[in-house]
Design an enzyme around this catalytic site. Structure first.
Site, PDB file in Angstrom:
ATOM      1  N   ALA A 170      -4.971  18.535  -8.259  1.00  0.00           N
ATOM      2  CA  ALA A 170      -3.960  19.048  -7.317  1.00  0.00           C
ATOM      3  C   ALA A 170      -2.787  18.076  -7.242  1.00  0.00           C
ATOM      4  N   LYS A 185      -1.938  15.705  -9.536  1.00  0.00           N
ATOM      5  CA  LYS A 185      -1.242  15.475 -10.810  1.00  0.00           C
ATOM      6  C   LYS A 185      -0.404  16.691 -11.208  1.00  0.00           C
ATOM      7  N   ILE A 229      -7.003   7.384 -21.203  1.00  0.00           N
ATOM      8  CA  ILE A 229      -6.532   6.055 -21.605  1.00  0.00           C
ATOM      9  C   ILE A 229      -7.608   5.029 -21.231  1.00  0.00           C
ATOM     10  N   ASN A 254       0.880  -1.172   0.000  1.00  0.00           N
ATOM     11  CA  ASN A 254       0.000   0.000   0.000  1.00  0.00           C
ATOM     12  C   ASN A 254       0.915   1.219   0.000  1.00  0.00           C
ATOM     13  N   VAL A 255       0.914   1.963  -1.090  1.00  0.00           N
ATOM     14  CA  VAL A 255       1.888   3.066  -1.216  1.00  0.00           C
ATOM     15  C   VAL A 255       1.633   4.191  -0.214  1.00  0.00           C
ATOM     16  N   ASN A 273       3.386   4.807 -10.629  1.00  0.00           N
ATOM     17  CA  ASN A 273       2.210   4.764 -11.504  1.00  0.00           C
ATOM     18  C   ASN A 273       0.888   4.629 -10.739  1.00  0.00           C
ATOM     19  N   TYR A 297      -7.791  15.398  -7.556  1.00  0.00           N
ATOM     20  CA  TYR A 297      -6.910  14.659  -8.481  1.00  0.00           C
ATOM     21  C   TYR A 297      -5.973  15.617  -9.233  1.00  0.00           C
ATOM     22  N   SER A 352      -0.799  13.593 -15.460  1.00  0.00           N
ATOM     23  CA  SER A 352      -1.998  13.459 -16.304  1.00  0.00           C
ATOM     24  C   SER A 352      -2.174  14.734 -17.108  1.00  0.00           C
TER      25      SER A 352
HETATM   26  N1  CAA Z   1     -17.959  20.310 -18.269  1.00  0.00           N
HETATM   27  C1  CAA Z   1     -18.959  21.226 -18.107  1.00  0.00           C
HETATM   28  N2  CAA Z   1     -20.006  21.034 -17.325  1.00  0.00           N
HETATM   29  C2  CAA Z   1     -20.095  19.867 -16.665  1.00  0.00           C
HETATM   30  C3  CAA Z   1     -19.122  18.874 -16.800  1.00  0.00           C
HETATM   31  C4  CAA Z   1     -18.043  19.138 -17.639  1.00  0.00           C
HETATM   32  N3  CAA Z   1     -17.041  18.235 -17.815  1.00  0.00           N
HETATM   33  N4  CAA Z   1     -19.462  17.831 -16.012  1.00  0.00           N
HETATM   34  C5  CAA Z   1     -20.633  18.158 -15.416  1.00  0.00           C
HETATM   35  N5  CAA Z   1     -21.018  19.389 -15.829  1.00  0.00           N
HETATM   36  C6  CAA Z   1     -22.225  20.131 -15.449  1.00  0.00           C
HETATM   37  C7  CAA Z   1     -23.492  19.290 -15.637  1.00  0.00           C
HETATM   38  O1  CAA Z   1     -23.906  19.320 -16.976  1.00  0.00           O
HETATM   39  C8  CAA Z   1     -24.452  19.976 -14.698  1.00  0.00           C
HETATM   40  O2  CAA Z   1     -24.905  21.159 -15.256  1.00  0.00           O
HETATM   41  P1  CAA Z   1     -26.341  21.794 -14.827  1.00  0.00           P
HETATM   42  O3  CAA Z   1     -26.249  22.091 -13.370  1.00  0.00           O
HETATM   43  O4  CAA Z   1     -26.443  23.000 -15.684  1.00  0.00           O
HETATM   44  O5  CAA Z   1     -27.342  20.724 -15.150  1.00  0.00           O
HETATM   45  C9  CAA Z   1     -23.545  20.339 -13.551  1.00  0.00           C
HETATM   46  O6  CAA Z   1     -22.203  20.405 -14.063  1.00  0.00           O
HETATM   47  C10 CAA Z   1     -23.604  19.244 -12.496  1.00  0.00           C
HETATM   48  O7  CAA Z   1     -22.839  19.628 -11.420  1.00  0.00           O
HETATM   49  P2  CAA Z   1     -22.845  18.739 -10.125  1.00  0.00           P
HETATM   50  O8  CAA Z   1     -21.935  19.283  -9.102  1.00  0.00           O
HETATM   51  O9  CAA Z   1     -24.274  18.458  -9.716  1.00  0.00           O
HETATM   52  O10 CAA Z   1     -22.184  17.451 -10.691  1.00  0.00           O
HETATM   53  P3  CAA Z   1     -22.531  15.931 -10.501  1.00  0.00           P
HETATM   54  O11 CAA Z   1     -22.616  15.627  -9.064  1.00  0.00           O
HETATM   55  O12 CAA Z   1     -23.635  15.541 -11.388  1.00  0.00           O
HETATM   56  O13 CAA Z   1     -21.196  15.236 -11.091  1.00  0.00           O
HETATM   57  C11 CAA Z   1     -18.936  15.059 -11.810  1.00  0.00           C
HETATM   58  C12 CAA Z   1     -20.092  15.995 -11.461  1.00  0.00           C
HETATM   59  C13 CAA Z   1     -18.642  14.086 -10.665  1.00  0.00           C
HETATM   60  C14 CAA Z   1     -17.731  15.915 -12.024  1.00  0.00           C
HETATM   61  C15 CAA Z   1     -19.303  14.239 -13.057  1.00  0.00           C
HETATM   62  O14 CAA Z   1     -19.745  15.133 -14.056  1.00  0.00           O
HETATM   63  C16 CAA Z   1     -18.117  13.465 -13.573  1.00  0.00           C
HETATM   64  O15 CAA Z   1     -17.807  12.376 -13.116  1.00  0.00           O
HETATM   65  N6  CAA Z   1     -17.409  14.019 -14.575  1.00  0.00           N
HETATM   66  C17 CAA Z   1     -16.243  13.412 -15.137  1.00  0.00           C
HETATM   67  C18 CAA Z   1     -15.002  13.884 -14.449  1.00  0.00           C
HETATM   68  C19 CAA Z   1     -13.815  13.385 -15.226  1.00  0.00           C
HETATM   69  O16 CAA Z   1     -13.603  13.782 -16.357  1.00  0.00           O
HETATM   70  N7  CAA Z   1     -13.021  12.525 -14.598  1.00  0.00           N
HETATM   71  C20 CAA Z   1     -11.887  11.949 -15.251  1.00  0.00           C
HETATM   72  C21 CAA Z   1     -11.644  10.558 -14.662  1.00  0.00           C
HETATM   73  S1  CAA Z   1     -10.390   9.663 -15.548  1.00  0.00           S
HETATM   74  C22 CAA Z   1      -8.991  10.354 -14.987  1.00  0.00           C
HETATM   75  O17 CAA Z   1      -8.954  11.124 -14.082  1.00  0.00           O
HETATM   76  C23 CAA Z   1      -7.744   9.944 -15.682  1.00  0.00           C
HETATM   77  C24 CAA Z   1      -7.024  11.133 -16.129  1.00  0.00           C
HETATM   78  O18 CAA Z   1      -5.965  11.463 -15.582  1.00  0.00           O
HETATM   79  C25 CAA Z   1      -7.521  11.853 -17.301  1.00  0.00           C
HETATM   80  P1  NAI Z   2      -6.269   1.756 -12.706  1.00  0.00           P
HETATM   81  O1  NAI Z   2      -7.292   2.182 -11.714  1.00  0.00           O
HETATM   82  O2  NAI Z   2      -6.661   0.816 -13.784  1.00  0.00           O
HETATM   83  O3  NAI Z   2      -5.005   1.123 -11.924  1.00  0.00           O
HETATM   84  C1  NAI Z   2      -4.445   1.735 -10.819  1.00  0.00           C
HETATM   85  C2  NAI Z   2      -3.789   0.680  -9.955  1.00  0.00           C
HETATM   86  O4  NAI Z   2      -3.245   1.347  -8.802  1.00  0.00           O
HETATM   87  C3  NAI Z   2      -4.766  -0.385  -9.442  1.00  0.00           C
HETATM   88  O5  NAI Z   2      -4.241  -1.673  -9.678  1.00  0.00           O
HETATM   89  C4  NAI Z   2      -4.875  -0.077  -7.967  1.00  0.00           C
HETATM   90  O6  NAI Z   2      -5.124  -1.230  -7.177  1.00  0.00           O
HETATM   91  C5  NAI Z   2      -3.508   0.528  -7.672  1.00  0.00           C
HETATM   92  N1  NAI Z   2      -3.513   1.315  -6.441  1.00  0.00           N
HETATM   93  C6  NAI Z   2      -4.415   2.248  -6.077  1.00  0.00           C
HETATM   94  N2  NAI Z   2      -4.149   2.691  -4.846  1.00  0.00           N
HETATM   95  C7  NAI Z   2      -3.037   2.023  -4.410  1.00  0.00           C
HETATM   96  C8  NAI Z   2      -2.291   2.037  -3.215  1.00  0.00           C
HETATM   97  N3  NAI Z   2      -2.640   2.801  -2.180  1.00  0.00           N
HETATM   98  N4  NAI Z   2      -1.194   1.237  -3.135  1.00  0.00           N
HETATM   99  C9  NAI Z   2      -0.859   0.430  -4.152  1.00  0.00           C
HETATM  100  N5  NAI Z   2      -1.540   0.366  -5.307  1.00  0.00           N
HETATM  101  C10 NAI Z   2      -2.627   1.156  -5.431  1.00  0.00           C
HETATM  102  O7  NAI Z   2      -5.674   3.106 -13.288  1.00  0.00           O
HETATM  103  P2  NAI Z   2      -4.842   3.406 -14.616  1.00  0.00           P
HETATM  104  O8  NAI Z   2      -5.748   4.024 -15.586  1.00  0.00           O
HETATM  105  O9  NAI Z   2      -4.046   2.221 -15.008  1.00  0.00           O
HETATM  106  O10 NAI Z   2      -3.890   4.568 -14.070  1.00  0.00           O
HETATM  107  C11 NAI Z   2      -2.514   4.409 -13.794  1.00  0.00           C
HETATM  108  C12 NAI Z   2      -1.924   5.787 -13.536  1.00  0.00           C
HETATM  109  O11 NAI Z   2      -2.101   6.596 -14.691  1.00  0.00           O
HETATM  110  C13 NAI Z   2      -2.580   6.539 -12.387  1.00  0.00           C
HETATM  111  O12 NAI Z   2      -1.609   7.280 -11.686  1.00  0.00           O
HETATM  112  C14 NAI Z   2      -3.530   7.488 -13.090  1.00  0.00           C
HETATM  113  O13 NAI Z   2      -3.811   8.622 -12.309  1.00  0.00           O
HETATM  114  C15 NAI Z   2      -2.709   7.816 -14.327  1.00  0.00           C
HETATM  115  N6  NAI Z   2      -3.487   8.311 -15.437  1.00  0.00           N
HETATM  116  C16 NAI Z   2      -4.496   7.549 -15.985  1.00  0.00           C
HETATM  117  C17 NAI Z   2      -5.210   8.031 -17.048  1.00  0.00           C
HETATM  118  C18 NAI Z   2      -6.344   7.281 -17.667  1.00  0.00           C
HETATM  119  O14 NAI Z   2      -7.060   7.892 -18.488  1.00  0.00           O
HETATM  120  N7  NAI Z   2      -6.538   5.997 -17.385  1.00  0.00           N
HETATM  121  C19 NAI Z   2      -4.912   9.350 -17.632  1.00  0.00           C
HETATM  122  C20 NAI Z   2      -3.840  10.058 -16.977  1.00  0.00           C
HETATM  123  C21 NAI Z   2      -3.154   9.536 -15.925  1.00  0.00           C
END
Ligand code: CAA
Ligand code: NAI
Length: 247
Positions: free
Chosen positions: A157, A159, A188, A63-64, A90, A155, A142
């Protein structure tokens, strides 16, 4: 002959997704790979699959967020192999919510893994690299660490934070023969993006010049490049691997 023959490589979060792809790619390049993850079921399953392909890999439950767990893994690996050449920080998690809905717990969990974990693993591994006068560290940032993202205060903050840590460590450790770089993946196709609403993914792909999500291997290949002699004069940089999303 692989590019990383007999190099000892640690990949955190290696049980699945990008980490697992990286473990396999490093092994294909001839490395001895130790992968750390807190998911012991997935870790053991991935270890069996890769061993069945003839790869020199070993899974360690770590656990990191827990320095004792990290230190025990470093000790075990050095006892076995005598060195650590590459550390890929990673492991990472998301706990998305818009600012006003984000709980203290969501904030803290993400900081603990994505920043605390990188700090712990690097601080525990660097003494081994200093002793060797060589090593490579790769931190996984990211695309959102560069340009922000709706719903990811915590997240983003972290990255952005790992980019800062990368620059500090490149400055501190260069004179010890250690290179430190970051990779900034775009979106990805892994379990991590499964929670993202389809609409958001479609928008991302539409904004990406190469018009697709990334594959785990796209990031694994960047890790290989930054760990190999092909990048021997590269340190302190952030390599975007995002299909052109941020230009
Ligand atoms: N851009 C603009 N508006 C957005 C938006 C976006 N990306 N996402 C949500 N909104 C808007 C909605 O349309 C809604 O608008 P209205 O109020 O006008 O209807 C409003 O924001 C909703 O706000 P809430 O606070 O009520 O949001 P929620 O509780 O429904 O959920 C959220 C918000 C959790 C952010 C959800 O939209 C979500 O999961 N978004 C995706 C976030 C995302 O991109 N995560 C990436 C994960 S993968 C990753 O992190 C890997 C990596 O490094 C890239
Ligand atoms: P994933 O969720 O598929 O894999 C992450 C792995 O990290 C899992 O196996 C999980 O068990 C492990 N992990 C989580 N917390 C841990 C802990 N406390 N100790 C040890 N292991 C732990 O995620 P993914 O997509 O493979 O992501 C890998 C890296 O790339 C992450 O740092 C993520 O933030 C970054 N990243 C991912 C993107 C995407 O779109 N998938 C985009 C940009 C960055």
């Amino acid at each position: 002959m692989g590019m990383l023959e007999q190099k000892v490589v640690v990949v955190t979060g290696g049980a699945q997704g990008i980490g697992l792809s990286a473990v396999e790619r490093f092994a294909e390049e001839g490395a001895i790979v130790s992968f750390w993850d807190f998911n012991s079921d997935k870790g053991a399953e991935s270890e069996s699959l890769l061993k069945a392909k003839g790869h020199d890999v070993r899974f360690q439950q770590v656990n990191v967020t827990d320095m004792d767990s990290v230190k025990a893994a470093v000790k075990a690996l050095v006892e076995e192999t005598g060195k650590i050449d590459v550390l890929v920080n990673n492991a990472g998690i998301t706990r998305d919510a818009s600012l006003l809905k984000m709980t203290e717990e969501q904030w803290q969990q993400v900081l603990d893994v994505n920043l605390g974990g990188v700090f712990h693993c690097t601080q525990a591994v660097v003494p081994v690299m200093v002793e060797q006068n060589s090593g490579c560290i790769i931190n996984t940032s990211s695309v959102v660490g560069l340009y922000g993202n709706f719903g990811q205060t915590n997240y983003v903050a972290t990255k952005s934070g790992v980019i800062g840590m990368t620059k500090v460590w490149a400055r501190e450790l260069g004179r010890k023969g250690i290179r430190v770089n970051a990779v900034a993946p775009g979106f990805i196709a892994t379990e991590m993006v499964d929670t993202v609403p389809e609409k958001v993914i479609e928008k991302m792909v539409a904004q990406t010049p190469l018009a697709r999500l990334g594959k785990p291997e796209d990031i694994a290949n960047a890790y290989i490049f930054l760990s190999s002699d092909l990048s021997s004069f590269i340190s302190g940089t952030v390599l975007s691997v995002d299909g052109g999303l941020v230009i």
